[in-house]
Design a protein around this motif. Structure first.
Motif, PDB file in Angstrom:
ATOM      1  N   GLN A  38       0.839  -1.202   0.000  1.00 11.88           N
ATOM      2  CA  GLN A  38       0.000   0.000   0.000  1.00 11.88           C
ATOM      3  C   GLN A  38       0.874   1.251   0.000  1.00 11.88           C
ATOM      4  OE1 GLN A  38      -3.099   0.670  -0.344  1.00 11.88           O
ATOM      5  NE2 GLN A  38      -4.295  -1.100   0.274  1.00 11.88           N
ATOM      6  N   SER A  39       1.936   1.241   0.788  1.00 16.96           N
ATOM      7  CA  SER A  39       2.848   2.378   0.827  1.00 16.96           C
ATOM      8  C   SER A  39       3.530   2.577  -0.520  1.00 16.96           C
ATOM      9  CB  SER A  39       3.907   2.172   1.908  1.00 16.96           C
ATOM     10  OG  SER A  39       3.312   2.134   3.174  1.00 16.96           O
ATOM     11  N   ALA A  40       3.920   1.468  -1.139  1.00 19.10           N
ATOM     12  CA  ALA A  40       4.557   1.548  -2.454  1.00 19.10           C
ATOM     13  C   ALA A  40       3.570   2.072  -3.489  1.00 19.10           C
ATOM     14  CB  ALA A  40       5.091   0.184  -2.864  1.00 19.10           C
ATOM     15  N   ALA A  41       2.321   1.692  -3.362  1.00 17.41           N
ATOM     16  CA  ALA A  41       1.298   2.160  -4.301  1.00 17.41           C
ATOM     17  C   ALA A  41       1.101   3.672  -4.172  1.00 17.41           C
ATOM     18  CB  ALA A  41      -0.013   1.431  -4.067  1.00 17.41           C
ATOM     19  N   ALA A  42       1.203   4.175  -2.954  1.00 17.74           N
ATOM     20  CA  ALA A  42       1.034   5.619  -2.744  1.00 17.74           C
ATOM     21  C   ALA A  42       2.149   6.407  -3.420  1.00 17.74           C
ATOM     22  CB  ALA A  42       1.000   5.924  -1.252  1.00 17.74           C
ATOM     23  N   LYS A  43       3.299   5.772  -3.578  1.00 19.10           N
ATOM     24  CA  LYS A  43       4.446   6.441  -4.189  1.00 19.10           C
ATOM     25  C   LYS A  43       4.554   6.180  -5.687  1.00 19.10           C
ATOM     26  CE  LYS A  43       6.961   5.875   0.106  1.00 19.10           C
ATOM     27  NZ  LYS A  43       8.047   5.151   0.771  1.00 19.10           N
ATOM     28  N   ALA A  44       3.628   5.404  -6.231  1.00 21.91           N
ATOM     29  CA  ALA A  44       3.693   5.020  -7.642  1.00 21.91           C
ATOM     30  C   ALA A  44       3.563   6.240  -8.541  1.00 21.91           C
ATOM     31  CB  ALA A  44       2.599   4.011  -7.959  1.00 21.91           C
ATOM     32  N   SER A  45       4.331   6.193  -9.628  1.00 25.81           N
ATOM     33  CA  SER A  45       4.326   7.342 -10.540  1.00 25.81           C
ATOM     34  C   SER A  45       3.416   7.127 -11.749  1.00 25.81           C
ATOM     35  CB  SER A  45       5.756   7.621 -11.007  1.00 25.81           C
ATOM     36  OG  SER A  45       6.286   6.472 -11.636  1.00 25.81           O
ATOM     37  N   THR A  46       3.153   5.867 -12.098  1.00 24.27           N
ATOM     38  CA  THR A  46       2.288   5.616 -13.253  1.00 24.27           C
ATOM     39  C   THR A  46       1.075   4.808 -12.820  1.00 24.27           C
ATOM     40  OG1 THR A  46       3.372   3.541 -13.849  1.00 24.27           O
ATOM     41  CG2 THR A  46       4.308   5.552 -14.786  1.00 24.27           C
ATOM     42  N   ALA A  47       0.058   4.862 -13.639  1.00 21.44           N
ATOM     43  CA  ALA A  47      -1.176   4.141 -13.334  1.00 21.44           C
ATOM     44  C   ALA A  47      -0.941   2.633 -13.340  1.00 21.44           C
ATOM     45  CB  ALA A  47      -2.258   4.504 -14.334  1.00 21.44           C
ATOM     46  N   SER A  48      -0.090   2.177 -14.233  1.00 20.58           N
ATOM     47  CA  SER A  48       0.194   0.749 -14.327  1.00 20.58           C
ATOM     48  C   SER A  48       0.862   0.228 -13.060  1.00 20.58           C
ATOM     49  CB  SER A  48       1.094   0.484 -15.535  1.00 20.58           C
ATOM     50  OG  SER A  48       1.467  -0.865 -15.584  1.00 20.58           O
ATOM     51  N   VAL A  49       1.846   0.963 -12.574  1.00 17.80           N
ATOM     52  CA  VAL A  49       2.545   0.571 -11.346  1.00 17.80           C
ATOM     53  C   VAL A  49       1.586   0.634 -10.167  1.00 17.80           C
ATOM     54  CG1 VAL A  49       4.406   1.193  -9.757  1.00 17.80           C
ATOM     55  CG2 VAL A  49       4.809   1.254 -12.221  1.00 17.80           C
ATOM     56  N   LEU A  50       0.766   1.660 -10.135  1.00 22.97           N
ATOM     57  CA  LEU A  50      -0.222   1.799  -9.062  1.00 22.97           C
ATOM     58  C   LEU A  50      -1.161   0.600  -9.039  1.00 22.97           C
ATOM     59  CD1 LEU A  50      -1.689   3.513  -6.871  1.00 22.97           C
ATOM     60  CD2 LEU A  50      -3.054   4.436  -8.733  1.00 22.97           C
ATOM     61  N   GLN A  51      -1.663   0.232 -10.192  1.00 22.54           N
ATOM     62  CA  GLN A  51      -2.588  -0.907 -10.297  1.00 22.54           C
ATOM     63  C   GLN A  51      -1.920  -2.198  -9.832  1.00 22.54           C
ATOM     64  OE1 GLN A  51      -5.573  -0.147 -10.931  1.00 22.54           O
ATOM     65  NE2 GLN A  51      -6.506  -2.137 -11.077  1.00 22.54           N
ATOM     66  N   THR A  52      -0.674  -2.383 -10.242  1.00 23.60           N
ATOM     67  CA  THR A  52       0.069  -3.592  -9.849  1.00 23.60           C
ATOM     68  C   THR A  52       0.261  -3.641  -8.339  1.00 23.60           C
ATOM     69  OG1 THR A  52       1.205  -3.629 -11.972  1.00 23.60           O
ATOM     70  CG2 THR A  52       2.207  -4.867 -10.170  1.00 23.60           C
ATOM     71  N   LYS A  53       0.677  -2.535  -7.763  1.00 18.25           N
ATOM     72  CA  LYS A  53       0.919  -2.492  -6.318  1.00 18.25           C
ATOM     73  C   LYS A  53      -0.374  -2.702  -5.532  1.00 18.25           C
ATOM     74  CE  LYS A  53       5.301  -1.646  -6.635  1.00 18.25           C
ATOM     75  NZ  LYS A  53       6.302  -2.631  -6.301  1.00 18.25           N
ATOM     76  N   LEU A  54      -1.458  -2.148  -6.011  1.00 14.51           N
ATOM     77  CA  LEU A  54      -2.740  -2.350  -5.325  1.00 14.51           C
ATOM     78  C   LEU A  54      -3.200  -3.794  -5.432  1.00 14.51           C
ATOM     79  CD1 LEU A  54      -4.674   0.914  -6.228  1.00 14.51           C
ATOM     80  CD2 LEU A  54      -3.648   0.279  -4.037  1.00 14.51           C
ATOM     81  N   ARG A  55      -2.934  -4.426  -6.578  1.00 14.20           N
ATOM     82  CA  ARG A  55      -3.286  -5.834  -6.745  1.00 14.20           C
ATOM     83  C   ARG A  55      -2.468  -6.710  -5.787  1.00 14.20           C
ATOM     84  NH1 ARG A  55      -3.932  -5.824 -11.939  1.00 14.20           N
ATOM     85  NH2 ARG A  55      -1.710  -5.843 -12.375  1.00 14.20           N
ATOM     86  N   VAL A  56      -1.182  -6.391  -5.654  1.00 19.50           N
ATOM     87  CA  VAL A  56      -0.319  -7.123  -4.723  1.00 19.50           C
ATOM     88  C   VAL A  56      -0.807  -6.927  -3.288  1.00 19.50           C
ATOM     89  CG1 VAL A  56       2.011  -7.207  -3.755  1.00 19.50           C
ATOM     90  CG2 VAL A  56       1.700  -7.114  -6.223  1.00 19.50           C
ATOM     91  N   ALA A  57      -1.148  -5.695  -2.944  1.00 20.38           N
ATOM     92  CA  ALA A  57      -1.651  -5.406  -1.594  1.00 20.38           C
ATOM     93  C   ALA A  57      -2.940  -6.175  -1.322  1.00 20.38           C
ATOM     94  CB  ALA A  57      -1.873  -3.908  -1.427  1.00 20.38           C
ATOM     95  N   GLY A  58      -3.807  -6.244  -2.314  1.00 18.30           N
ATOM     96  CA  GLY A  58      -5.053  -7.000  -2.158  1.00 18.30           C
ATOM     97  C   GLY A  58      -4.810  -8.480  -1.964  1.00 18.30           C
ATOM     98  N   ARG A  59      -3.830  -9.003  -2.687  1.00 21.86           N
ATOM     99  CA  ARG A  59      -3.501 -10.422  -2.537  1.00 21.86           C
ATOM    100  C   ARG A  59      -2.995 -10.714  -1.126  1.00 21.86           C
ATOM    101  NH1 ARG A  59       0.266 -11.140  -6.394  1.00 21.86           N
ATOM    102  NH2 ARG A  59       1.985 -11.018  -4.939  1.00 21.86           N
ATOM    103  N   TYR A  60      -2.107  -9.848  -0.624  1.00 17.29           N
ATOM    104  CA  TYR A  60      -1.591 -10.058   0.729  1.00 17.29           C
ATOM    105  C   TYR A  60      -2.681  -9.870   1.784  1.00 17.29           C
ATOM    106  CZ  TYR A  60       3.218 -10.404  -0.895  1.00 17.29           C
ATOM    107  OH  TYR A  60       4.371 -10.804  -1.498  1.00 17.29           O
ATOM    108  N   ALA A  61      -3.586  -8.944   1.560  1.00 22.95           N
ATOM    109  CA  ALA A  61      -4.694  -8.753   2.496  1.00 22.95           C
ATOM    110  C   ALA A  61      -5.587  -9.994   2.518  1.00 22.95           C
ATOM    111  CB  ALA A  61      -5.494  -7.517   2.120  1.00 22.95           C
TER     112      ALA A  61
END
Length: 77
Positions: A38-61
């Motif tokens: 989630q922290s990495a997603a907040a720092k994401a610079s592109t939409a693609s990276v943001l989406q990936t980080k949020l997907r990873v966060a959701g998987r871990y949750a």
């Protein structure tokens, strides 16, 4: 006969407590990883990276929730 049964029950209790401790640790680890993602997603610079980080966060949750359900099952035993 009675002492053997008591020993078996105590052994079973210890085994369940050990399993519970492992699941609690796994849940904590998954929560930590979800928070980091989630922290990495907040720092994401592109939409693609943001989406990936949020997907990873959701998987871990989801993993964390799964381990917490397993802890609840072990507590019922």
């Amino acid at each position: 006969m009675y002492r053997r049964q008591v020993a078996q029950v105590r052994s079973g209790i210890a085994k369940v407590a050990e399993q519970k401790a492992r699941e609690v640790q796994k849940a904590a680890d998954a929560g930590k990883k979800a928070h980091a993602a989630q922290s990495a997603a907040a720092k994401a610079s592109t939409a693609s990276v943001l989406q990936t980080k949020l997907r990873v966060a959701g998987r871990y949750a989801g993993d964390q929730a799964k381990h917490e359900r397993e802890v609840a099952k072990l507590e019922k035993k």
